[in-house]
Motif scaffolding. Structure first.
Motif, PDB file in Angstrom:
ATOM      1  N   PRO A 264       0.803  -1.233   0.000  1.00 34.41           N
ATOM      2  CA  PRO A 264       0.000   0.000   0.000  1.00 34.41           C
ATOM      3  C   PRO A 264       0.835   1.281   0.000  1.00 34.41           C
ATOM      4  N   THR A 265       2.074   1.239   0.480  1.00 37.02           N
ATOM      5  CA  THR A 265       2.880   2.470   0.543  1.00 37.02           C
ATOM      6  C   THR A 265       3.658   2.726  -0.751  1.00 37.02           C
ATOM      7  N   ALA A 266       3.585   1.819  -1.719  1.00 42.60           N
ATOM      8  CA  ALA A 266       4.340   2.016  -2.964  1.00 42.60           C
ATOM      9  C   ALA A 266       3.659   3.084  -3.813  1.00 42.60           C
ATOM     10  N   SER A 267       4.477   3.802  -4.603  1.00 44.14           N
ATOM     11  CA  SER A 267       3.904   4.849  -5.444  1.00 44.14           C
ATOM     12  C   SER A 267       4.153   4.473  -6.913  1.00 44.14           C
ATOM     13  N   ILE A 268       3.072   4.213  -7.615  1.00 43.00           N
ATOM     14  CA  ILE A 268       3.189   3.670  -8.970  1.00 43.00           C
ATOM     15  C   ILE A 268       2.563   4.661  -9.955  1.00 43.00           C
ATOM     16  N   ASP A 269       3.310   5.048 -10.973  1.00 41.16           N
ATOM     17  CA  ASP A 269       2.769   5.964 -11.982  1.00 41.16           C
ATOM     18  C   ASP A 269       1.653   5.258 -12.767  1.00 41.16           C
ATOM     19  N   SER A 270       0.666   6.034 -13.170  1.00 40.46           N
ATOM     20  CA  SER A 270      -0.497   5.415 -13.824  1.00 40.46           C
ATOM     21  C   SER A 270      -0.156   4.881 -15.213  1.00 40.46           C
ATOM     22  N   THR A 271       0.988   5.271 -15.758  1.00 38.22           N
ATOM     23  CA  THR A 271       1.339   4.759 -17.105  1.00 38.22           C
ATOM     24  C   THR A 271       2.237   3.521 -17.031  1.00 38.22           C
ATOM     25  N   ALA A 272       2.544   3.035 -15.816  1.00 38.86           N
ATOM     26  CA  ALA A 272       3.367   1.825 -15.696  1.00 38.86           C
ATOM     27  C   ALA A 272       2.512   0.596 -16.008  1.00 38.86           C
ATOM     28  N   VAL A 273       3.173  -0.466 -16.465  1.00 38.89           N
ATOM     29  CA  VAL A 273       2.472  -1.731 -16.729  1.00 38.89           C
ATOM     30  C   VAL A 273       3.153  -2.820 -15.899  1.00 38.89           C
ATOM     31  N   LEU A 274       2.399  -3.475 -15.017  1.00 35.64           N
ATOM     32  CA  LEU A 274       2.972  -4.459 -14.087  1.00 35.64           C
ATOM     33  C   LEU A 274       2.306  -5.821 -14.255  1.00 35.64           C
ATOM     34  N   GLY A 275       3.147  -6.875 -14.268  1.00 33.74           N
ATOM     35  CA  GLY A 275       2.604  -8.228 -14.261  1.00 33.74           C
ATOM     36  C   GLY A 275       2.819  -8.950 -15.572  1.00 33.74           C
ATOM     37  N   PRO A 276       2.591 -10.245 -15.584  1.00 35.55           N
ATOM     38  CA  PRO A 276       2.162 -11.049 -14.434  1.00 35.55           C
ATOM     39  C   PRO A 276       3.331 -11.358 -13.490  1.00 35.55           C
ATOM     40  N   ASN A 277       2.958 -11.903 -12.330  1.00 38.64           N
ATOM     41  CA  ASN A 277       3.893 -12.322 -11.291  1.00 38.64           C
ATOM     42  C   ASN A 277       4.869 -11.230 -10.900  1.00 38.64           C
ATOM     43  N   VAL A 278       4.339 -10.182 -10.311  1.00 40.03           N
ATOM     44  CA  VAL A 278       5.190  -9.087  -9.830  1.00 40.03           C
ATOM     45  C   VAL A 278       4.815  -8.801  -8.376  1.00 40.03           C
ATOM     46  N   SER A 279       5.841  -8.600  -7.541  1.00 39.73           N
ATOM     47  CA  SER A 279       5.600  -8.162  -6.157  1.00 39.73           C
ATOM     48  C   SER A 279       6.370  -6.883  -5.938  1.00 39.73           C
ATOM     49  N   ILE A 280       5.660  -5.855  -5.518  1.00 34.64           N
ATOM     50  CA  ILE A 280       6.264  -4.538  -5.299  1.00 34.64           C
ATOM     51  C   ILE A 280       6.226  -4.254  -3.801  1.00 34.64           C
ATOM     52  N   GLY A 281       7.406  -4.012  -3.205  1.00 34.97           N
ATOM     53  CA  GLY A 281       7.510  -3.869  -1.754  1.00 34.97           C
ATOM     54  C   GLY A 281       7.207  -2.467  -1.250  1.00 34.97           C
ATOM     55  N   GLU A 282       7.385  -2.335   0.068  1.00 37.75           N
ATOM     56  CA  GLU A 282       7.082  -1.104   0.797  1.00 37.75           C
ATOM     57  C   GLU A 282       7.889   0.080   0.245  1.00 37.75           C
ATOM     58  N   GLY A 283       7.205   1.207   0.049  1.00 40.58           N
ATOM     59  CA  GLY A 283       7.892   2.456  -0.303  1.00 40.58           C
ATOM     60  C   GLY A 283       8.573   2.470  -1.659  1.00 40.58           C
ATOM     61  N   VAL A 284       8.292   1.502  -2.499  1.00 42.55           N
ATOM     62  CA  VAL A 284       8.920   1.464  -3.833  1.00 42.55           C
ATOM     63  C   VAL A 284       8.306   2.566  -4.699  1.00 42.55           C
ATOM     64  N   THR A 285       9.135   3.212  -5.562  1.00 40.17           N
ATOM     65  CA  THR A 285       8.543   4.154  -6.517  1.00 40.17           C
ATOM     66  C   THR A 285       8.763   3.643  -7.928  1.00 40.17           C
ATOM     67  N   VAL A 286       7.718   3.705  -8.708  1.00 32.31           N
ATOM     68  CA  VAL A 286       7.746   3.210 -10.086  1.00 32.31           C
ATOM     69  C   VAL A 286       7.308   4.375 -10.989  1.00 32.31           C
ATOM     70  N   GLY A 287       8.210   4.787 -11.906  1.00 28.15           N
ATOM     71  CA  GLY A 287       7.967   5.976 -12.718  1.00 28.15           C
ATOM     72  C   GLY A 287       7.102   5.726 -13.937  1.00 28.15           C
ATOM     73  N   ALA A 288       7.029   6.765 -14.776  1.00 34.80           N
ATOM     74  CA  ALA A 288       6.170   6.708 -15.962  1.00 34.80           C
ATOM     75  C   ALA A 288       6.710   5.704 -16.983  1.00 34.80           C
ATOM     76  N   GLY A 289       5.825   4.997 -17.625  1.00 32.12           N
ATOM     77  CA  GLY A 289       6.195   4.115 -18.726  1.00 32.12           C
ATOM     78  C   GLY A 289       7.030   2.901 -18.331  1.00 32.12           C
ATOM     79  N   VAL A 290       7.107   2.614 -17.043  1.00 31.92           N
ATOM     80  CA  VAL A 290       7.921   1.474 -16.584  1.00 31.92           C
ATOM     81  C   VAL A 290       7.184   0.161 -16.889  1.00 31.92           C
ATOM     82  N   ARG A 291       7.952  -0.872 -17.252  1.00 33.21           N
ATOM     83  CA  ARG A 291       7.364  -2.193 -17.468  1.00 33.21           C
ATOM     84  C   ARG A 291       8.032  -3.185 -16.519  1.00 33.21           C
ATOM     85  N   VAL A 292       7.270  -3.908 -15.726  1.00 31.38           N
ATOM     86  CA  VAL A 292       7.833  -4.925 -14.827  1.00 31.38           C
ATOM     87  C   VAL A 292       7.068  -6.226 -15.022  1.00 31.38           C
TER      88      VAL A 292
END
Ligand code: GTP
Length: 445
Positions: free
Chosen positions: A316-344
């Motif tokens: 819940p504390t992670a900050s993810i840009d709305s243009t990022a694409v995540l998954g499948p099988n991704v775990s994002i930990g506490e306080g992580v920041t994910v910028g624009a256009g990121v793919r994980v």
């Protein structure tokens, strides 16, 4: 029936939990043999392996949740040879509150083996009148069908039998595990061989057991025998070593064929978590299970939120840009920041890490507080075996097969800095390293 559970958490591997280790500028090492006992490096520098997050929660929390669900569970004991550890204590306090059950850590004075520890602490395990207890290896992931094992145990061996959880492997994989030959009707274990050199059986030991207090007589027999041998050795050599007793080689092998040991076979998921690479695989299995057990832990596509593909956990504390694409099988930990256009995809991103705009992270573990610069690409090769192999589920050990690094996932230790626009492929980067250029198939020390 009053029950207890013991989780065998082992102890530090070489170089584990000693804080920062890198940063000395030793440069890249070739892909040659790595020392034994280092399979979870560089991630275990920061937390004991049992606390490494798998599908968003510490590895052993999955065990604790399964044990706490069993009616009659009075206490859960974590048994290991870690020195008292702040992170472990904090975890235990939080887990006790969450699961409303006493959970304690018992420390062995030395590595006593998978049976030696439970024998040493037998009074604590049986205190409060426990009529049976589970023993679970910490380094496995499973559905943990404990209630089913209990019911099976009550129907077999006149309720005095011991139960091993078993699953089926293919003929080659089975050689890496404890192999069980059982009577097809009664499921009584007739032979038990640990890591045989030739094929014995496709049924393997999952490292999850149900015992009655009678198991201590059998471990005690091994203990007495060892004491006598040690006394002889000591008088001839003048030195003494700690008495290690292994459930698998010393106890099960002797119990097989004596009407006391039974196997409960599961079709549910199961895998070992030996290497860091297998943590990604285990994460996938647990994330998949969350749709049934913890749907609240799975991220959903929401207006204004990032694109979620398949099963994804986001703290819940992670900050993810709305243009990022995540998954499948991704775990994002506490306080992580994910910028624009990121793919994980197929990755674990540990707390405090920052993925700057347009980075691409595939089949990778990103260590605590690591930073990946804009447009960088960090990628590993999936370690999955042949998807058509029905036994693929248990083969997740390709990162350090035979002690050698095989092209597999990429791991960034903690506080690693990856500059903008570089490519990191199939590499391991030890903690606190600031890379200046691209690398492929390297261990950066
Ligand atoms: P390897 O393939 O050689 O690693 O063997 P294995 O899969 O049979 O694993 P092993 O028997 O070494 O460990 C099984 C589980 O028991 C793991 O969760 C270990 O952390 C734990 N364990 C191993 N040795 C000890 C010990 O001496 N004391 C305690 N408390 N736990 C242990």
């Amino acid at each position: 029936m009053p029950l207890k559970a013991v989780i065998l958490i082992g102890g530090p591997q070489k170089g584990e939990c000693r804080g920062a280790a890198g940063g000395q500028g030793l440069g890249p090492a070739p892909l040659t043999a790595l020392p034994a006992g280092t399979r979870f490096r560089p991630l275990s520098f920061e937390v004991p392996k049992p606390l490494f997050p798998v599908a968003g929660v510490p590895m052993v929390q999955h065990h604790i949740e399964a044990c706490a669900r069993v009616p009659g569970m009075k206490e859960i004991l974590l048994l290991g040879f870690y020195q008292p550890h702040e992170a472990l204590s904090r975890f235990l306090v939080a887990a006790q509150q969450e699961f409303r059950i006493p959970i304690r850590y018992l420390q062995e004075y030395a590595a006593l083996g998978t049976a030696g520890g439970i024998y040493h602490f037998r009074d604590q395990i049986l205190s409060g009148g426990a009529e049976a207890f589970f023993v679970l290896n910490a380094d496995v992931c499973s559905e943990f069908p404990l209630q089913e094992m209990l019911e099976f145990g009550q129907q077999h061996g006149d309720a005095h039998g011991f139960v091993i959880l078993g699953t089926t492997a293919n003929r080659t994989q089975a050689l890496n595990y404890g192999c069980i030959v059982a009577n097809a009707d009664t499921q009584e274990v007739q032979h038990y061989v640990e890591k045989p050199s030739t094929f014995v059986s496709e049924v393997i030991n999952c490292g999850v057991y149900l015992f009655t207090p009678a198991i201590f007589q059998h471990i005690g027999e091994v203990f007495q025998r060892q004491q006598q041998e040690l006394a002889l050795e000591e008088s001839s050599n003048g030195w003494q070593r700690a008495e290690v007793i292994r459930l698998e080689q010393d106890v099960f092998t002797a119990l097989a064929g004596r009407g006391k040991l039974y196997v409960y076979k599961t079709d549910g998921f199961w895998s070992q978590i030996k290497s860091a690479g297998s943590a990604i695989y285990a994460s996938r299995l647990y994330l998949n299970q969350y749709s049934k057990t913890h749907p609240e832990r799975l991220a959903q596509n929401k207006p204004g939120g990032p694109v979620i593909r398949g099963n994804v956990y986001i703290h819940p504390t992670a900050s993810i840009d709305s243009t990022a694409v995540l998954g499948p099988n991704v775990s994002i930990g506490e306080g992580v920041t994910v910028g624009a256009g990121v793919r994980v995809r197929e990755s674990i991103v540990l707390h405090g890490a920052a993925l700057h705009d347009h980075t691409c992270v595939l089949n990778t573990i990103v260590g605590w507080d690591s930073t990946i610069g804009r447009w960088a690409r960090v990628e590993g090769t999936p370690s999955d075996p042949n998807p058509n192999d029905p036994y693929a589920k248990i083969d997740s050990e390709s990162l350090f097969r035979d002690g050698r690094l095989t092209p597999s996932i990429t791991i960034l230790g903690c506080s690693v800095t990856i500059p903008a626009e570089v490519v990191i492929l199939n590499s391991i980067v030890l903690p606190h390293k600031e890379l200046s250029r691209s690398c492929k198939n390297q261990i950066i020390l």
